[in-house]
Structures are given as C-alpha cells and as structure tokens.
Design a protein around this motif. Structure first.
Motif, PDB file in Angstrom:
ATOM      1  N   TRP A 286      79.329  59.350  15.462  1.00 46.19           N
ATOM      2  CA  TRP A 286      79.644  58.468  15.876  1.00 46.19           C
ATOM      3  C   TRP A 286      81.027  59.615  14.897  1.00 46.19           C
ATOM      4  O   TRP A 286      82.073  59.127  14.966  1.00 46.19           O
ATOM      5  CB  TRP A 286      79.145  57.689  14.135  1.00 46.19           C
ATOM      6  CG  TRP A 286      80.367  56.306  13.755  1.00 46.19           C
ATOM      7  CD1 TRP A 286      81.019  55.244  14.184  1.00 46.19           C
ATOM      8  CD2 TRP A 286      80.987  56.682  12.375  1.00 46.19           C
ATOM      9  NE1 TRP A 286      82.033  54.865  13.491  1.00 46.19           N
ATOM     10  CE2 TRP A 286      81.903  55.865  12.444  1.00 46.19           C
ATOM     11  CE3 TRP A 286      80.714  57.812  11.470  1.00 46.19           C
ATOM     12  CZ2 TRP A 286      83.062  55.653  11.153  1.00 46.19           C
ATOM     13  CZ3 TRP A 286      81.882  57.513  10.099  1.00 46.19           C
ATOM     14  CH2 TRP A 286      82.943  56.497  10.435  1.00 46.19           C
ATOM     15  N   VAL A 287      80.820  60.611  14.014  1.00 44.35           N
ATOM     16  CA  VAL A 287      82.002  61.260  13.774  1.00 44.35           C
ATOM     17  C   VAL A 287      82.518  62.012  14.537  1.00 44.35           C
ATOM     18  O   VAL A 287      83.962  62.204  14.138  1.00 44.35           O
ATOM     19  CB  VAL A 287      81.287  61.878  12.129  1.00 44.35           C
ATOM     20  CG1 VAL A 287      82.500  63.003  11.982  1.00 44.35           C
ATOM     21  CG2 VAL A 287      80.749  60.991  11.047  1.00 44.35           C
ATOM     22  N   ALA A 288      81.645  62.472  14.997  1.00 41.26           N
ATOM     23  CA  ALA A 288      82.602  63.282  16.540  1.00 41.26           C
ATOM     24  C   ALA A 288      83.506  62.450  17.275  1.00 41.26           C
ATOM     25  O   ALA A 288      83.871  63.047  18.025  1.00 41.26           O
ATOM     26  CB  ALA A 288      81.084  64.689  17.426  1.00 41.26           C
ATOM     27  N   GLY A 289      83.309  60.884  17.483  1.00 39.87           N
ATOM     28  CA  GLY A 289      84.364  60.413  18.261  1.00 39.87           C
ATOM     29  C   GLY A 289      85.360  59.920  17.001  1.00 39.87           C
ATOM     30  O   GLY A 289      86.313  60.233  18.132  1.00 39.87           O
ATOM     31  N   TYR A 290      85.264  60.327  16.023  1.00 38.52           N
ATOM     32  CA  TYR A 290      87.029  60.376  15.727  1.00 38.52           C
ATOM     33  C   TYR A 290      87.457  62.366  15.503  1.00 38.52           C
ATOM     34  O   TYR A 290      88.667  62.710  15.142  1.00 38.52           O
ATOM     35  CB  TYR A 290      86.556  60.260  14.259  1.00 38.52           C
ATOM     36  CG  TYR A 290      86.573  58.903  13.795  1.00 38.52           C
ATOM     37  CD1 TYR A 290      87.971  57.825  13.830  1.00 38.52           C
ATOM     38  CD2 TYR A 290      84.820  58.044  13.855  1.00 38.52           C
ATOM     39  CE1 TYR A 290      88.055  56.168  13.419  1.00 38.52           C
ATOM     40  CE2 TYR A 290      84.567  56.719  13.697  1.00 38.52           C
ATOM     41  CZ  TYR A 290      86.324  56.082  13.600  1.00 38.52           C
ATOM     42  OH  TYR A 290      86.311  55.014  13.927  1.00 38.52           O
ATOM     43  N   PHE A 291      86.333  63.337  14.890  1.00 39.61           N
ATOM     44  CA  PHE A 291      87.428  64.037  15.418  1.00 39.61           C
ATOM     45  C   PHE A 291      86.687  65.245  15.915  1.00 39.61           C
ATOM     46  O   PHE A 291      86.914  66.987  15.805  1.00 39.61           O
ATOM     47  CB  PHE A 291      86.793  64.710  13.217  1.00 39.61           C
ATOM     48  CG  PHE A 291      86.511  64.186  12.097  1.00 39.61           C
ATOM     49  CD1 PHE A 291      88.074  64.067  11.782  1.00 39.61           C
ATOM     50  CD2 PHE A 291      85.988  63.405  11.691  1.00 39.61           C
ATOM     51  CE1 PHE A 291      88.855  63.410  10.574  1.00 39.61           C
ATOM     52  CE2 PHE A 291      85.856  62.708  10.924  1.00 39.61           C
ATOM     53  CZ  PHE A 291      87.397  62.198   9.676  1.00 39.61           C
ATOM     54  N   GLY A 292      85.879  65.543  17.062  1.00 38.50           N
ATOM     55  CA  GLY A 292      85.705  66.029  17.957  1.00 38.50           C
ATOM     56  C   GLY A 292      84.748  66.407  17.823  1.00 38.50           C
ATOM     57  O   GLY A 292      84.007  66.810  16.636  1.00 38.50           O
ATOM     58  N   LEU A 293      84.105  66.610  18.862  1.00 42.11           N
ATOM     59  CA  LEU A 293      82.143  67.137  19.433  1.00 42.11           C
ATOM     60  C   LEU A 293      81.979  68.563  18.128  1.00 42.11           C
ATOM     61  O   LEU A 293      81.482  68.794  17.711  1.00 42.11           O
ATOM     62  CB  LEU A 293      82.024  67.205  20.315  1.00 42.11           C
ATOM     63  CG  LEU A 293      80.832  68.036  20.686  1.00 42.11           C
ATOM     64  CD1 LEU A 293      79.817  66.732  21.719  1.00 42.11           C
ATOM     65  CD2 LEU A 293      79.683  69.318  21.188  1.00 42.11           C
ATOM     66  N   ARG A 294      82.721  69.434  18.655  1.00 43.88           N
ATOM     67  CA  ARG A 294      82.973  70.879  18.834  1.00 43.88           C
ATOM     68  C   ARG A 294      83.624  71.354  16.999  1.00 43.88           C
ATOM     69  O   ARG A 294      82.421  72.107  16.419  1.00 43.88           O
ATOM     70  CB  ARG A 294      84.178  71.954  18.934  1.00 43.88           C
ATOM     71  CG  ARG A 294      83.667  72.741  20.414  1.00 43.88           C
ATOM     72  CD  ARG A 294      84.935  72.942  21.404  1.00 43.88           C
ATOM     73  NE  ARG A 294      84.302  72.977  22.755  1.00 43.88           N
ATOM     74  CZ  ARG A 294      85.590  74.099  23.954  1.00 43.88           C
ATOM     75  NH1 ARG A 294      86.266  74.354  23.215  1.00 43.88           N
ATOM     76  NH2 ARG A 294      85.061  73.768  24.274  1.00 43.88           N
ATOM     77  N   LYS A 295      84.211  70.817  16.309  1.00 37.79           N
ATOM     78  CA  LYS A 295      84.654  70.309  14.971  1.00 37.79           C
ATOM     79  C   LYS A 295      82.845  70.028  14.675  1.00 37.79           C
ATOM     80  O   LYS A 295      82.701  70.112  13.348  1.00 37.79           O
ATOM     81  CB  LYS A 295      85.802  69.463  14.471  1.00 37.79           C
ATOM     82  CG  LYS A 295      86.967  70.553  15.128  1.00 37.79           C
ATOM     83  CD  LYS A 295      88.322  69.618  14.780  1.00 37.79           C
ATOM     84  CE  LYS A 295      89.073  70.375  15.683  1.00 37.79           C
ATOM     85  NZ  LYS A 295      90.628  69.363  14.893  1.00 37.79           N
ATOM     86  N   VAL A 296      83.179  68.718  14.420  1.00 45.61           N
ATOM     87  CA  VAL A 296      81.591  68.053  14.105  1.00 45.61           C
ATOM     88  C   VAL A 296      80.392  69.058  14.072  1.00 45.61           C
ATOM     89  O   VAL A 296      79.575  68.989  12.789  1.00 45.61           O
ATOM     90  CB  VAL A 296      81.194  66.657  13.863  1.00 45.61           C
ATOM     91  CG1 VAL A 296      79.861  66.442  13.657  1.00 45.61           C
ATOM     92  CG2 VAL A 296      82.595  65.842  14.326  1.00 45.61           C
ATOM     93  N   ARG A 297      79.998  69.356  15.232  1.00 39.70           N
ATOM     94  CA  ARG A 297      78.630  70.652  15.237  1.00 39.70           C
ATOM     95  C   ARG A 297      79.584  71.630  14.540  1.00 39.70           C
ATOM     96  O   ARG A 297      78.417  72.687  14.360  1.00 39.70           O
ATOM     97  CB  ARG A 297      78.588  71.153  16.966  1.00 39.70           C
ATOM     98  CG  ARG A 297      77.661  72.377  17.471  1.00 39.70           C
ATOM     99  CD  ARG A 297      77.680  71.785  18.286  1.00 39.70           C
ATOM    100  NE  ARG A 297      78.593  72.243  19.155  1.00 39.70           N
ATOM    101  CZ  ARG A 297      78.692  73.440  20.435  1.00 39.70           C
ATOM    102  NH1 ARG A 297      78.208  72.903  21.080  1.00 39.70           N
ATOM    103  NH2 ARG A 297      80.041  74.174  21.078  1.00 39.70           N
TER     104      ARG A 297
END
Length: 408
Positions: A286-297
């Motif tokens: 859910w968070v990656a949908g807002y901030f992007g997969l790489r940043k959240v990973r």
C-alpha cells in the motif's frame, strides 16, 4: 480427473470462482490451512536447536542442519515438483505434499537417531515443496482475476502465521513435555488439515497440461540467470533471508545464556514478533503505491538492520522491540523484492518467481548452518554485526551496479 479437463476452452474463463462463490472460499480456506501447516512444519525445529545439541550430543552446526537440510530438500522439490505439476496437475501435488510432510513427524521420534532425523527432514523438505510449487498456479487458474488478490493475500498471510505458530508450539510443548510430543502434535494437526483439504479442495477445471518438452521448460527457467537485473534481485532474496534467519536460528542459544537464562517456553514467545509479517507485507504494498517500490524497499532494509542491531542490547524488552522491528523491516523488504521479480522479467514470469523462491530458501539454509561457525567463534556480537551490516552492504552494492549500468 484433471487430465479430462485439459482441453476446456477459453470461453469458460468467465466461470472462474469469485468471492461470491462457495467454491472460492473452499479453495481459499483449504490452501490457507495447508500453507499454515507446511510452513509450521518447515520452521518447527528452529527453537529446538539447543535441545538437539543436548539430546543427541551434536554441535551447533550439526543441529542447525535440521533446518538447512529441509530447505535443501525444499529447493529441489520446488524445481522438480514445479515441472511435474505443469504436466500432471495441481491438486494431486497439494495433497501429496501434506501426506509427505506428516509422515516424518510420526517416524522421527521412533528412530532415536540424529542421522535419521536429518534424513527425514531432507525428505520432508522435498515433500513440503509440493504445496508452493502447485498452489499459486492453481489459484491463478481457478480464481477470477478480480478475486485473486484476496485469495493470494490470505494464502501468503498463512505462510507467516504458520511459521510463527510452528516455532511457538514446538517451543512450548517441548519445554513442558518433550520434543517428541511436539512432533506428534504437529502430525495430528497435519492429519486434520489433510482431511479438510481432501474434502473441500475442488479438482482443477482450467488446468492445461504443458506441451513443451522438459528441455524447453528448463531453458525458459534458466533464461533469467542471464538477466543482470534479475540476478541482483535474486541476490537480494538470499541476503535478506540469510540475515533474518541468522538472527532467529541462534536467538534460542543466546537467550538461554547469561544474563537472560530464559526457558525454551519463554523463548518461544519471541516468535510472536512474526505476527508483524502478516501486516508488514500488505502495508508495504500500500505504501509503495504512494512512494514507489524502490524507496519503500530501501526503507524496509534499513528498518531490518536497525532491528537486528537492537538485539545487541542486554535489556530483554529492547531485544523484543528489536525483533519486532526486524520482522516489520524484513517482510516489507521481502514482499517488495518478490514483487519486483515480475517487473524485471520480460517473459517466463512464473519461472522468474520460482527462481526467486529458490534464492529465498537458499538464504534460509545459509542463515542457519553457514553462520553456525561464526556464532561458535564470535558469539552473538559477531553474528549480529555481520547479519546487521549484510543487507545494507548489499543495498549499496546494488546501487553502485545500477549506476554503472545506467552510465553504460
């Protein structure tokens, strides 16, 4: 019966099960329970490693092989049974996986031999692979695309719950009775789950037998090893799991020593931290949908390492917090790394996902047996410094390689 359904036309695709169909819930509940038992069986020995050292008079490295050999069997099973399920059907391998997982729990206490324990855990690992090798393909074939997210989420959540419950149950039962009773208890749970699956799980309707030769399937499977981006992702799976498993494999040894001197019963409660994995994976998506997969990973990896370093504390509450933080970070990073596999693969996406699973479980094996010499030589301090720095170091390495590829 499944072979009789092979040639069903694409026109029937609209009849796939949705959340409004009773069969959807039969499938989802059956696979969730099967997943719960399989992952409980896989990780049940992790809190028992100190017990095996004492009972069988073996080293820490030898004791850790009760987990790593299971993972080796699982890796072999994922490859072999994955190919066979494409040729022979899905539900057969799901049911055989459960039976093959139950039998070793009944035999090991009767043999009273550590070598037999290792052999049967290897066989059990191979059998365990039947479920993950067939279940996701079965879900995608039988469940409507609009409802597949619900079914998959419940299935994956059961993985985390099963892994947590297996560790807690065996630790608790062993401390109060014996490890043999713990194995028998798991066998009883397995028989109960098998009966539910046997009664509730419907046969495949949309399974289509693979017409490709084994050689062509294998070529497609290995194609991804020539993709540098995917190799980095597979490496990330190994590193994340190696670091995470390293903490949990040797935690029971650490907490049994001074100044904690905890019982196995008390240590087993630590595995409740895995509950954060149930919320960590969907929250990450859910968070990656807002901030992007790489940043959240990246954030997940940093949180994982932070949690690992917190376990260096001599305060038990801080260690518990560290375990919870590391679980949240790990499941965040792992779920998004797994998601990135299908983004990086331009075709044969199923094979790419299977290779990621193989890499993931190689990390489990390395995080147990391969780190045992480090634990024996450097103790908890040396182990934690290594596994805490490992994900950050690999993250920096991936970043440097990516920049180099971008320039070329």
């Amino acid at each position: 019966m499944e072979k009789a359904k092979i040639n069903m036309g694409v026109s029937n695709q609209q009849k796939k099960y949705t959340v409004h169909d009773p069969y959807f819930w039969k499938i989802t509940i059956s696979l969730a329970l099967a997943s719960f038992f399989v992952f409980a069986s896989m990780y049940a020995v992790q809190p028992l490693l100190p017990v095996f050292v004492s009972v069988f008079n073996v080293s820490v490295s030898q004791s850790s092989m009760t987990l790593s050999l299971t993972i080796i069997g699982l890796i072999a099973g994922l490859i072999i049974l994955g190919f066979l399920s494409d040729r022979k059907g899905r539900t057969m391998f799901i049911k055989l996986s459960l039976i093959g997982s139950i039998v070793p729990f009944l035999l090991v206490p009767l043999l009273d031999s550590f070598s037999a324990l290792l052999l049967l855990r290897l066989v059990q690992g191979f059998a365990l692979a039947g479920l993950p090798a067939a279940s996701l393909a079965y879900l995608n074939e039988e469940v409507d695309p609009k409802s597949i997210g619900v079914a998959t989420a419940l299935y994956i959540s059961s993985n985390a719950l099963g892994g947590m419950a297996g560790r807690v149950m065996t630790g608790y039962i062993t401390d109060h009775y014996s490890w043999e009773i713990a194995f028998y208890f798991l066998a009883i749970i397995g028989l109960f789950v098998f009966l539910i699956v046997l009664i509730m799980l419907p046969e495949s309707r949309f399974y289509q037998q693979s017409k490709l030769s084994f050689r062509k399937d294998l070529t497609g499977f290995l194609y991804h090893l020539r993709n540098p981006s995917l190799i980095l992702v597979f490496g990330m799976g190994i590193i994340l799991q190696m670091s995470f498993t390293g903490v949990w494999s040797f935690l029971p040894f650490h907490l049994q020593e001074e100044p904690f001197s905890l019982s196995l019963h008390a240590i087993s409660y630590m595995f409740f931290a895995y509950g954060l994995g149930v919320i960590g994976a969907p929250l990450a998506g859910w968070v990656a949908g807002y901030f992007g997969l790489r940043k959240v990973r990246m954030l997940g990896i940093i949180i994982l390492s932070l949690g690992v370093f917190l376990t260096l504390s001599h305060s038990l509450p801080i260690i518990v917090i560290g375990l919870c933080v590391s679980c949240l970070g790990f499941f965040t990073a792992h779920s998004l790394t797994a998601t990135s596999v299908t983004d990086q693969a331009d075709h044969h996406k199923g094979s790419a996902s299977s290779l990621y699973l193989v890499a993931y479980y190689i990390g489990v094996s390395l995080g147990s047996t391969a780190l045992a010499p480090l634990w024996e030589k450097s103790g908890w301090l040396g182990l934690i410094i290594f596994v805490g720095c490992l994900p950050i170091t690999y993250l920096i390495f991936v970043r440097m390689v990516s920049i180099r590829f971008a320039r070329t």
